[in-house]
Enzyme design. Structure first.
Site, PDB file in Angstrom:
ATOM      1  N   ARG A   1      18.328  23.742  17.984  1.00 23.69           N
ATOM      2  CA  ARG A   1      18.386  24.450  19.253  1.00 23.69           C
ATOM      3  C   ARG A   1      19.500  25.495  19.310  1.00 23.69           C
ATOM      4  O   ARG A   1      19.269  26.655  19.659  1.00 23.69           O
ATOM      5  CB  ARG A   1      18.636  23.461  20.409  1.00 23.69           C
ATOM      6  CG  ARG A   1      17.429  22.839  20.979  1.00 23.69           C
ATOM      7  CD  ARG A   1      17.767  21.485  21.553  1.00 23.69           C
ATOM      8  NE  ARG A   1      18.024  20.588  20.449  1.00 23.69           N
ATOM      9  CZ  ARG A   1      17.075  19.870  19.863  1.00 23.69           C
ATOM     10  NH1 ARG A   1      15.879  19.875  20.326  1.00 23.69           N
ATOM     11  NH2 ARG A   1      17.342  19.115  18.826  1.00 23.69           N
ATOM     12  N   THR A   2      20.721  25.091  18.967  1.00 20.11           N
ATOM     13  CA  THR A   2      21.862  25.983  19.169  1.00 20.11           C
ATOM     14  C   THR A   2      21.721  27.239  18.320  1.00 20.11           C
ATOM     15  O   THR A   2      21.948  28.356  18.789  1.00 20.11           O
ATOM     16  CB  THR A   2      23.175  25.235  18.850  1.00 20.11           C
ATOM     17  OG1 THR A   2      23.196  24.035  19.619  1.00 20.11           O
ATOM     18  CG2 THR A   2      24.378  26.070  19.189  1.00 20.11           C
TER      19      THR A   2
ATOM     20  N   LYS B   1      30.001  26.425  -3.421  1.00 15.95           N
ATOM     21  CA  LYS B   1      30.732  26.592  -4.694  1.00 15.95           C
ATOM     22  C   LYS B   1      32.228  26.332  -4.494  1.00 15.95           C
ATOM     23  O   LYS B   1      33.028  26.567  -5.390  1.00 15.95           O
ATOM     24  CB  LYS B   1      30.537  28.011  -5.237  1.00 15.95           C
ATOM     25  CG  LYS B   1      29.097  28.374  -5.555  1.00 15.95           C
ATOM     26  CD  LYS B   1      29.032  29.805  -6.069  1.00 15.95           C
ATOM     27  CE  LYS B   1      27.599  30.255  -6.279  1.00 15.95           C
ATOM     28  NZ  LYS B   1      27.518  31.699  -6.514  1.00 15.95           N
TER      29      LYS B   1
ATOM     30  N   ARG C   1      29.521  26.948  13.828  1.00 17.22           N
ATOM     31  CA  ARG C   1      29.363  25.492  13.956  1.00 17.22           C
ATOM     32  C   ARG C   1      29.935  24.886  12.685  1.00 17.22           C
ATOM     33  O   ARG C   1      29.591  25.314  11.581  1.00 17.22           O
ATOM     34  CB  ARG C   1      27.898  25.096  14.122  1.00 17.22           C
ATOM     35  CG  ARG C   1      27.699  23.597  13.967  1.00 17.22           C
ATOM     36  CD  ARG C   1      26.359  23.128  14.400  1.00 17.22           C
ATOM     37  NE  ARG C   1      26.233  23.134  15.852  1.00 17.22           N
ATOM     38  CZ  ARG C   1      25.319  22.427  16.519  1.00 17.22           C
ATOM     39  NH1 ARG C   1      24.448  21.687  15.881  1.00 17.22           N
ATOM     40  NH2 ARG C   1      25.268  22.478  17.839  1.00 17.22           N
TER      41      ARG C   1
ATOM     42  N   HIS D   1      31.761  21.799  22.411  1.00 18.05           N
ATOM     43  CA  HIS D   1      30.513  22.564  22.298  1.00 18.05           C
ATOM     44  C   HIS D   1      30.362  23.330  23.626  1.00 18.05           C
ATOM     45  O   HIS D   1      29.539  22.990  24.469  1.00 18.05           O
ATOM     46  CB  HIS D   1      29.362  21.570  22.095  1.00 18.05           C
ATOM     47  CG  HIS D   1      28.065  22.177  21.672  1.00 18.05           C
ATOM     48  ND1 HIS D   1      27.841  23.536  21.625  1.00 18.05           N
ATOM     49  CD2 HIS D   1      26.903  21.593  21.286  1.00 18.05           C
ATOM     50  CE1 HIS D   1      26.597  23.748  21.223  1.00 18.05           C
ATOM     51  NE2 HIS D   1      26.019  22.591  21.004  1.00 18.05           N
TER      52      HIS D   1
HETATM   53  C1  NCD Z   1      24.351  18.348  20.246  1.00 17.39           C
HETATM   54  C2  NCD Z   1      25.348  18.717  19.161  1.00 17.39           C
HETATM   55  O1  NCD Z   1      24.989  19.211  18.114  1.00 17.39           O
HETATM   56  O2  NCD Z   1      26.513  18.496  19.443  1.00 17.39           O
HETATM   57  N1  NCD Z   1      23.136  19.011  20.157  1.00 17.39           N
HETATM   58  C3  NCD Z   1      23.000  20.320  20.531  1.00 17.39           C
HETATM   59  O3  NCD Z   1      23.793  21.169  20.209  1.00 17.39           O
HETATM   60  N2  NCD Z   1      21.966  20.629  21.318  1.00 17.39           N
HETATM   61  C4  NCD Z   1      24.233  16.897  20.459  1.00 17.39           C
HETATM   62  C5  NCD Z   1      23.740  16.013  19.341  1.00 17.39           C
HETATM   63  O4  NCD Z   1      23.717  16.384  18.181  1.00 17.39           O
HETATM   64  O5  NCD Z   1      23.409  14.859  19.653  1.00 17.39           O
END
Ligand code: NCD
Length: 329
Positions: A55-56, A83, A105, A135
């Site tokens: 999703r993100t 590497k 991320r 997040h």
């Molecule tokens: C979350 C995450 O990655 O922190 N998901 C997200 O970004 N929609 C929560 C999760 O992984 O459970």
């Protein structure tokens, strides 16, 4: 607003409302056949993903493309990171290529803060989830969703709204970002979890704590379910999955205990049968899919304000500007 978005703790109430109100304007775009604005034309945004994401990552990419940015997707798998290249050398490479913003991320808590505090990159750093830390854009899209359901109109905060965040708080960056943002916006937050899945020092956080989901349900306006993050666990935090679901899982019987107006939220990915039953996940009260749609508008707003929104931030939006969110109406 600051140049970077690393933590929701850095957002003032005015910053948060500006982002939510801008997202509200930009949401009008999604109903149009042509969904693009020229705002970030010629700007380069790099999506730097060291951890899995559905999703993100796609949501940031859609948001960047809707603002006409040049988008570069970089995932650790298949890059020189495998590497042994360091974060610093990766960042210097992206800087050399002229990145105006980096969406990162990372599995290490603090990686985005390290980038933001360095002189390796000159552009904005946006945290798309770092370890068990934060997040922020997830919390913003959650607040946007709660506001749309429970509060009329823009310009309002969430004063007095009661939000329960249920499950694996210990490993959840979503819970951490939400508790800062929701309290900044005036909401009352309750964490509901077994004691083993709550962080040490929780008594110093701006929230209530309960071990009893059934007692919290009738006093809740928005219920946020969290996934049990097995990939971050190195020990047994509860006896069995069945027992976890029985005490902390959301099911149809529990949904009936919520006030009629209350919504059930989930950031995804959902583990059906564990923290949420299919009956709840597929019910009209569950906002999981709507949260994904709202994520695009919120991320557009963040990119717009960090990269191109100086005019909008300093002065009321001018509807004659074709690149402003107002023009999207
Ligand atoms: C979350 C995450 O990655 O922190 N998901 C997200 O970004 N929609 C929560 C999760 O992984 O459970």
């Amino acid at each position: 607003m600051k140049r970077h978005l690393v933590s929701t703790a850095d957002l003032s109430r005015d910053d948060a409302l500006l982002i939510l109100d801008t997202a509200e304007e930009l949401a009008h775009l999604s109903g149009r056949s042509v969904k693009k604005l020229p705002t970030l034309r010629g700007r380069t945004v790099v999506n730097l993903f060291f951890e899995d994401s559905t999703r993100t990552k796609t949501s940031f990419e859609v948001a960047e493309k809707r603002l006409s940015a040049d988008v570069i997707n970089f995932s650790a798998k298949g890059s020189s990171v495998s590497k042994g290249e360091s974060l610093k050398d990766t960042a210097l490479t992206l800087q050399a290529m002229g990145a105006d913003a980096v969406v990162i991320r990372h599995h290490a808590s603090g990686a985005p803060a390290r980038l933001a505090g360095s002189d390796w990159l000159h552009g904005s750093v946006i945290n798309a989830g770092d370890g068990t830390h934060e997040h922020p854009t997830q919390a913003l899209l959650d607040a946007f969703t709660i506001r749309r359901h429970l509060n009329p109109g823009t310009g309002h905060d969430l004063a007095g709204r009661r939000v329960a965040i249920v499950g694996d708080v210990l490993h959840s960056r979503v819970a951490r970002s939400n508790v800062h943002l929701l309290t900044t916006l005036g909401a009352e937050v309750t964490f509901v979890a077994p004691p083993t899945l709550l962080p040490i020092g929780i008594e110093n956080w701006p929230c209530q704590v309960s071990y009893d989901l059934d007692a919290v349900l009738p006093k809740t306006d928005a219920l946020m379910m969290l996934r049990v993050q097995r990939e971050r666990m190195n020990a047994a935090f509860f006896p069995t999955e069945r027992e976890y679901s029985r005490r902390y899982g959301m099911n149809g019987i529990r949904m009936a205990q919520l006030p009629e107006h209350a919504i059930v939220m989930h950031p995804g990915p959902m583990v059906r049968g564990m923290e949420i039953t299919a009956e709840v996940a597929d019910s009209p009260r569950c906002t999981a899919v709507e949260q994904v749609a709202n994520g695009v508008s919120v991320r557009m707003a963040v990119l717009y304000l960090l990269l191109g929104g100086a005019v909008f931030a300093d002065a009321p939006a001018d509807a004659s500007r074709t690149d402003s969110p107002e023009a999207a109406k």
